[in-house]
Design an enzyme around this catalytic site. Sequence first.
Site, PDB file in Angstrom:
ATOM      1  N   CYS A   1      38.234  23.842  21.098  1.00 15.67           N
ATOM      2  CA  CYS A   1      39.064  23.730  22.351  1.00 15.67           C
ATOM      3  C   CYS A   1      40.560  23.987  22.071  1.00 15.67           C
ATOM      4  O   CYS A   1      41.519  24.028  22.847  1.00 15.67           O
ATOM      5  CB  CYS A   1      38.854  22.673  23.397  1.00 15.67           C
ATOM      6  SG  CYS A   1      39.410  21.211  22.915  1.00 15.67           S
TER       7      CYS A   1
ATOM      8  N   CYS B   1      37.012  20.277  26.641  1.00 11.13           N
ATOM      9  CA  CYS B   1      36.397  20.871  25.242  1.00 11.13           C
ATOM     10  C   CYS B   1      34.919  21.067  25.531  1.00 11.13           C
ATOM     11  O   CYS B   1      34.028  20.159  25.807  1.00 11.13           O
ATOM     12  CB  CYS B   1      36.460  19.650  24.313  1.00 11.13           C
ATOM     13  SG  CYS B   1      35.773  20.150  22.895  1.00 11.13           S
TER      14      CYS B   1
ATOM     15  N   CYS C   1      41.222  20.393  17.343  1.00 14.12           N
ATOM     16  CA  CYS C   1      39.770  20.567  17.441  1.00 14.12           C
ATOM     17  C   CYS C   1      39.425  22.150  17.534  1.00 14.12           C
ATOM     18  O   CYS C   1      40.086  22.915  18.043  1.00 14.12           O
ATOM     19  CB  CYS C   1      39.410  20.256  18.929  1.00 14.12           C
ATOM     20  SG  CYS C   1      37.615  20.879  19.286  1.00 14.12           S
TER      21      CYS C   1
ATOM     22  N   TYR D   1      -4.999   2.616   8.344  1.00 14.57           N
ATOM     23  CA  TYR D   1      -4.005   1.656   7.907  1.00 14.57           C
ATOM     24  C   TYR D   1      -3.505   0.754   9.146  1.00 14.57           C
ATOM     25  O   TYR D   1      -2.753  -0.252   8.906  1.00 14.57           O
ATOM     26  CB  TYR D   1      -2.940   2.001   6.953  1.00 14.57           C
ATOM     27  CG  TYR D   1      -2.129   3.100   7.792  1.00 14.57           C
ATOM     28  CD1 TYR D   1      -1.219   2.959   8.792  1.00 14.57           C
ATOM     29  CD2 TYR D   1      -2.102   4.353   7.223  1.00 14.57           C
ATOM     30  CE1 TYR D   1      -0.529   3.884   9.512  1.00 14.57           C
ATOM     31  CE2 TYR D   1      -1.128   5.373   7.763  1.00 14.57           C
ATOM     32  CZ  TYR D   1      -0.426   5.193   8.934  1.00 14.57           C
ATOM     33  OH  TYR D   1       0.084   6.105   9.436  1.00 14.57           O
TER      34      TYR D   1
ATOM     35  N   GLU E   1       0.761  -1.142   0.022  1.00 12.22           N
ATOM     36  CA  GLU E   1      -0.005  -0.043  -0.093  1.00 12.22           C
ATOM     37  C   GLU E   1       0.721   1.098  -0.198  1.00 12.22           C
ATOM     38  O   GLU E   1       1.863   1.185   0.475  1.00 12.22           O
ATOM     39  CB  GLU E   1      -1.025  -0.011   1.343  1.00 12.22           C
ATOM     40  CG  GLU E   1      -0.148   0.161   2.538  1.00 12.22           C
ATOM     41  CD  GLU E   1      -1.094  -0.266   3.761  1.00 12.22           C
ATOM     42  OE1 GLU E   1      -1.048  -1.468   3.951  1.00 12.22           O
ATOM     43  OE2 GLU E   1      -1.222   0.692   4.705  1.00 12.22           O
TER      44      GLU E   1
ATOM     45  N   CYS F   1      38.596  14.764  18.833  1.00 14.01           N
ATOM     46  CA  CYS F   1      39.179  15.910  19.689  1.00 14.01           C
ATOM     47  C   CYS F   1      39.345  15.147  20.855  1.00 14.01           C
ATOM     48  O   CYS F   1      38.881  14.154  21.367  1.00 14.01           O
ATOM     49  CB  CYS F   1      38.106  16.877  19.860  1.00 14.01           C
ATOM     50  SG  CYS F   1      38.487  17.915  21.443  1.00 14.01           S
TER      51      CYS F   1
ATOM     52  N   ASP G   1       2.234  10.536   2.810  1.00 14.07           N
ATOM     53  CA  ASP G   1       3.156  11.634   3.385  1.00 14.07           C
ATOM     54  C   ASP G   1       2.611  12.599   4.179  1.00 14.07           C
ATOM     55  O   ASP G   1       2.196  13.589   3.720  1.00 14.07           O
ATOM     56  CB  ASP G   1       4.057  12.104   2.280  1.00 14.07           C
ATOM     57  CG  ASP G   1       5.284  12.791   2.830  1.00 14.07           C
ATOM     58  OD1 ASP G   1       5.654  12.833   4.210  1.00 14.07           O
ATOM     59  OD2 ASP G   1       6.010  13.392   2.080  1.00 14.07           O
TER      60      ASP G   1
ATOM     61  N   LYS H   1       3.463  -5.340   4.463  1.00 13.75           N
ATOM     62  CA  LYS H   1       2.940  -5.739   5.676  1.00 13.75           C
ATOM     63  C   LYS H   1       2.502  -7.341   5.749  1.00 13.75           C
ATOM     64  O   LYS H   1       1.971  -7.732   4.605  1.00 13.75           O
ATOM     65  CB  LYS H   1       1.745  -5.404   6.340  1.00 13.75           C
ATOM     66  CG  LYS H   1       1.933  -3.813   6.661  1.00 13.75           C
ATOM     67  CD  LYS H   1       0.928  -2.967   7.059  1.00 13.75           C
ATOM     68  CE  LYS H   1       1.173  -1.588   7.112  1.00 13.75           C
ATOM     69  NZ  LYS H   1      -0.163  -0.677   7.164  1.00 13.75           N
TER      70      LYS H   1
ATOM     71  N   LYS I   1      11.085   2.709   0.176  1.00 15.42           N
ATOM     72  CA  LYS I   1      11.175   4.147   0.029  1.00 15.42           C
ATOM     73  C   LYS I   1      11.449   4.710  -1.593  1.00 15.42           C
ATOM     74  O   LYS I   1      12.069   3.722  -2.029  1.00 15.42           O
ATOM     75  CB  LYS I   1      12.238   4.931   0.873  1.00 15.42           C
ATOM     76  CG  LYS I   1      12.093   4.857   2.419  1.00 15.42           C
ATOM     77  CD  LYS I   1      10.725   5.449   2.869  1.00 15.42           C
ATOM     78  CE  LYS I   1      10.873   6.784   3.412  1.00 15.42           C
ATOM     79  NZ  LYS I   1      11.731   6.968   4.495  1.00 15.42           N
TER      80      LYS I   1
ATOM     81  N   LYS J   1       2.966   4.680   1.100  1.00 17.25           N
ATOM     82  CA  LYS J   1       3.168   5.164   2.323  1.00 17.25           C
ATOM     83  C   LYS J   1       2.689   6.607   2.218  1.00 17.25           C
ATOM     84  O   LYS J   1       3.271   7.431   1.546  1.00 17.25           O
ATOM     85  CB  LYS J   1       4.584   5.253   2.562  1.00 17.25           C
ATOM     86  CG  LYS J   1       5.276   5.847   3.918  1.00 17.25           C
ATOM     87  CD  LYS J   1       6.537   5.318   4.025  1.00 17.25           C
ATOM     88  CE  LYS J   1       6.887   5.581   5.524  1.00 17.25           C
ATOM     89  NZ  LYS J   1       6.815   7.010   5.983  1.00 17.25           N
TER      90      LYS J   1
HETATM   91  S1  IVH Z   1       2.128   1.062   9.217  1.00 18.92           S
HETATM   92  C1  IVH Z   1       3.604  -0.474  13.311  1.00 18.92           C
HETATM   93  N1  IVH Z   1       1.200   2.022   6.786  1.00 18.92           N
HETATM   94  O1  IVH Z   1       5.003   5.783   8.156  1.00 18.92           O
HETATM   95  C2  IVH Z   1       3.711   0.332  12.000  1.00 18.92           C
HETATM   96  N2  IVH Z   1       2.476   3.516   8.170  1.00 18.92           N
HETATM   97  O2  IVH Z   1       7.850   5.152   9.498  1.00 18.92           O
HETATM   98  C3  IVH Z   1       2.427   0.960  11.744  1.00 18.92           C
HETATM   99  N3  IVH Z   1       2.543   5.755   7.314  1.00 18.92           N
HETATM  100  O3  IVH Z   1       4.332   6.664  11.637  1.00 18.92           O
HETATM  101  C4  IVH Z   1       2.560   2.042  10.414  1.00 18.92           C
HETATM  102  N4  IVH Z   1       1.642   5.384   5.379  1.00 18.92           N
HETATM  103  O4  IVH Z   1       3.134   7.909  10.117  1.00 18.92           O
HETATM  104  C5  IVH Z   1       1.822   2.301   8.024  1.00 18.92           C
HETATM  105  N5  IVH Z   1       0.316   2.954   4.854  1.00 18.92           N
HETATM  106  C6  IVH Z   1       0.926   3.175   5.957  1.00 18.92           C
HETATM  107  C7  IVH Z   1       1.460   4.274   6.041  1.00 18.92           C
HETATM  108  C8  IVH Z   1       2.374   4.460   7.245  1.00 18.92           C
HETATM  109  C9  IVH Z   1       2.345   6.481   5.998  1.00 18.92           C
HETATM  110  C10 IVH Z   1       3.646   6.331   8.214  1.00 18.92           C
HETATM  111  C11 IVH Z   1       3.370   6.449   9.737  1.00 18.92           C
HETATM  112  C12 IVH Z   1       4.266   5.832  10.313  1.00 18.92           C
HETATM  113  C13 IVH Z   1       5.440   6.001   9.650  1.00 18.92           C
HETATM  114  C14 IVH Z   1       6.490   4.616   9.693  1.00 18.92           C
END
Ligand code: IVH
Length: 713
Positions: free
Chosen positions: A430, A457, A427, A245, A133, A451, A137, A309, A333, A135
């Site tokens: 110091c 320092c 350094c 999510y 799914e 240092c 932002d 997941k 990422k 991620k």
């Molecule tokens: S799962 C136990 N799913 O990414 C983990 N996180 O680095 C629960 N985020 O703090 C997170 N989209 O704010 C999950 N589809 C997604 C997400 C997501 C954005 C963010 C979330 C989390 C951060 C993790």
Amino acid sequence: MSDRQQGNNGDRAVEELDKQAARAELAHLYKEMGRADEAYYNHDDPIMDDAAYDAMRRRLLAIEARFPELQGPDSPSLRVGAAPSERFEKVRHAVPMLSLGNAFDDRDVVEFIERIRRFLGLDEADELAITSEPKIDGLSISLRYEKGRLVQAATRGDGSEGEDVTRNIMTLKQVPQHVEAEDFPDVFELRGEVYMSHADFAALNERQKAAGEKVFANPRNAAAGSLRQLDPKITAQRPLKLFVYAWGEGEPLPGKTQMAVIESFKRWGFPVNPLMKINHSATELLEAYRIIEQQRAELPYDIDGVVYKVNRLDYQQRLGFVSRSPRWAIAHKFPAEKAVTRLLDIEIQVGRTGALTPVARLQPVTVGGVVVSNATLHNEDEIARKDLRIGDTVIVQRAGDVIPQVVEVVIERRPEDARPFVFPRFCPVCGAHAVREMHPSTGEPDKVRRCTGGLSCPAQIRERLAHFVSRDAFDIDGLGKKQIEAFLRWGLVKTPADLFTLERRDAESLDRLKNREGWGRKSAANLFAAINERRTISLDRFVYALGIRHVGATTAKLLARSYGTFGRLHEAVTGAADEDSEAWQELVNIDGIGPVVARALVEFFAEQHNEDVVAALLREVTPEEFVIEDMTQTAISGKTVVFTGKLERFSRAEAKDRAERLGAKVAGSVSKKTDYLVAGPGAGSKLKKAESLGVKVLSEEEWLALVSGDTES
Ligand code: IVH
């Protein structure tokens, strides 16, 4: 409210005020802001919203800047400005809000799958379904429902404690205030991401610009700024959206897989991301990644990667967590965004352990929606390897929250007068020698030049104190680098213990903190209260706060778990100075602690100065005995277990993880201190040793019988 409308002269520009008018208006502002502070801090009942308060503050600062001689000792400008974030109530999360590990390339994804298969002991024929799914932002949020009613919404904060934004979240149209569904648990927390769409972001910025208000750098900042408004009426005007999510506290879950639970969320009326799907191999995951990457530009909201997941929740439960991230999920990422700019200069920063870190000062440039003007250069070899010269045109990149980096030089654009950088041998703070230590086993010089000034320092002293009060350490509210720097300058603190005697000394001082620049009566009182709150502290935080080399938060926890009290840890480490000793053996025998960490510990406590600092600190604070969270006594709490041979039912990693969750210590080799040796087929020398020492030996079945009655936390 604009600056011009404020106060009893409100309609006059500051430049038009004469001294008398300025004096009168300042008196008025002092009174009004004092009233507002009093109502907010002491009565918990704000009489003014944030924007009005900020407008007053701006006006005050402008007048005082023009007539500095009129600034009175009781001016609100001398108090530490309460950032809006300090004005929200704190909320402790019932279940911590964790972060995700990252995958940066295909290889990382393949390894993620392999790791999971290995941990769960799956055969090639066993199916392993993984969801993918986008991620999102935005900023993460936890929504708590009791009896179907939304009762609390909290930001993530540091993962354990966030801010109460219930009233703001209630203004979001997509967030149900009531859930009627029959299978909705009595208590349930949904977790997700609040975000702003591209179109809404552009329209908001238009409006802000027209009104002469702050323009946001990107949708994420706009979403954060809009949610963290003290006045929910402002949030209500900002078009925030949500995807859920994940979940926190609450049972029973409405499904046995990630996908089934998310489908139930949808059925309950929550917005879920439509691009989520199930995959069965690394190849399928990478395919899903490519598809989402291609869709990225057309999506109406920002995403910065793809989250994978494990679909089965029983697998998720078995996989558990490593420090702050689940083993069962990862964020893949998107590649970092890049930009071209000029390297203006290289400066050296001195860190807590004396490391000299070169920092690039750059011509400010926007990379992925954020202005970048500094980047880390890591160390002197990196500068040489990249052949960086001051004046060069360089490519910089940033990804997510990581520190921007200089990737390479655009050689064709090198100006004639570009200047090579000579890395200092002393350094810069110091003046002590800065050296590259030899690595004891490889004989190679360390990458980092340090240092040698130690605690003479000022930079090292400052950084150590900043580390000491930082979030994972003593976490003292209202005390950051800036305040530490001032305290050092004023000679108020030198070592951590001084923070705890500050209030006593302050009471007897003629130069009270409350009268100093940047402080006031309330902020000083708040600081002392925050410090006093930490007079008892968990053992792992205490150990981490000492800033011992190679001892990060995870290692500190391991040490706390292994020794239980500071006294025992101290005794063990001071006894381990001789590498032939039993204490040394025991230390390096802790799974996760090797000779490098052990040596760093020994060296730390061998230094008389450090012993003095710790002793002074222990006169002021009490590290608590380490107790394993939320755990009733189990059959193996506090026991030391060693695994050997082949295990049939679990992978070694899972067996170890499970033992640790039940409060046991897992060691790598057998000694007198071992309580159980769990021996599978093929066990050899460890089994012999256990037998000769009279250590109890268990088969995998016996081991399972021993632990299976206990619930895992
Ligand atoms: S799962 C136990 N799913 O990414 C983990 N996180 O680095 C629960 N985020 O703090 C997170 N989209 O704010 C999950 N589809 C997604 C997400 C997501 C954005 C963010 C979330 C989390 C951060 C993790």
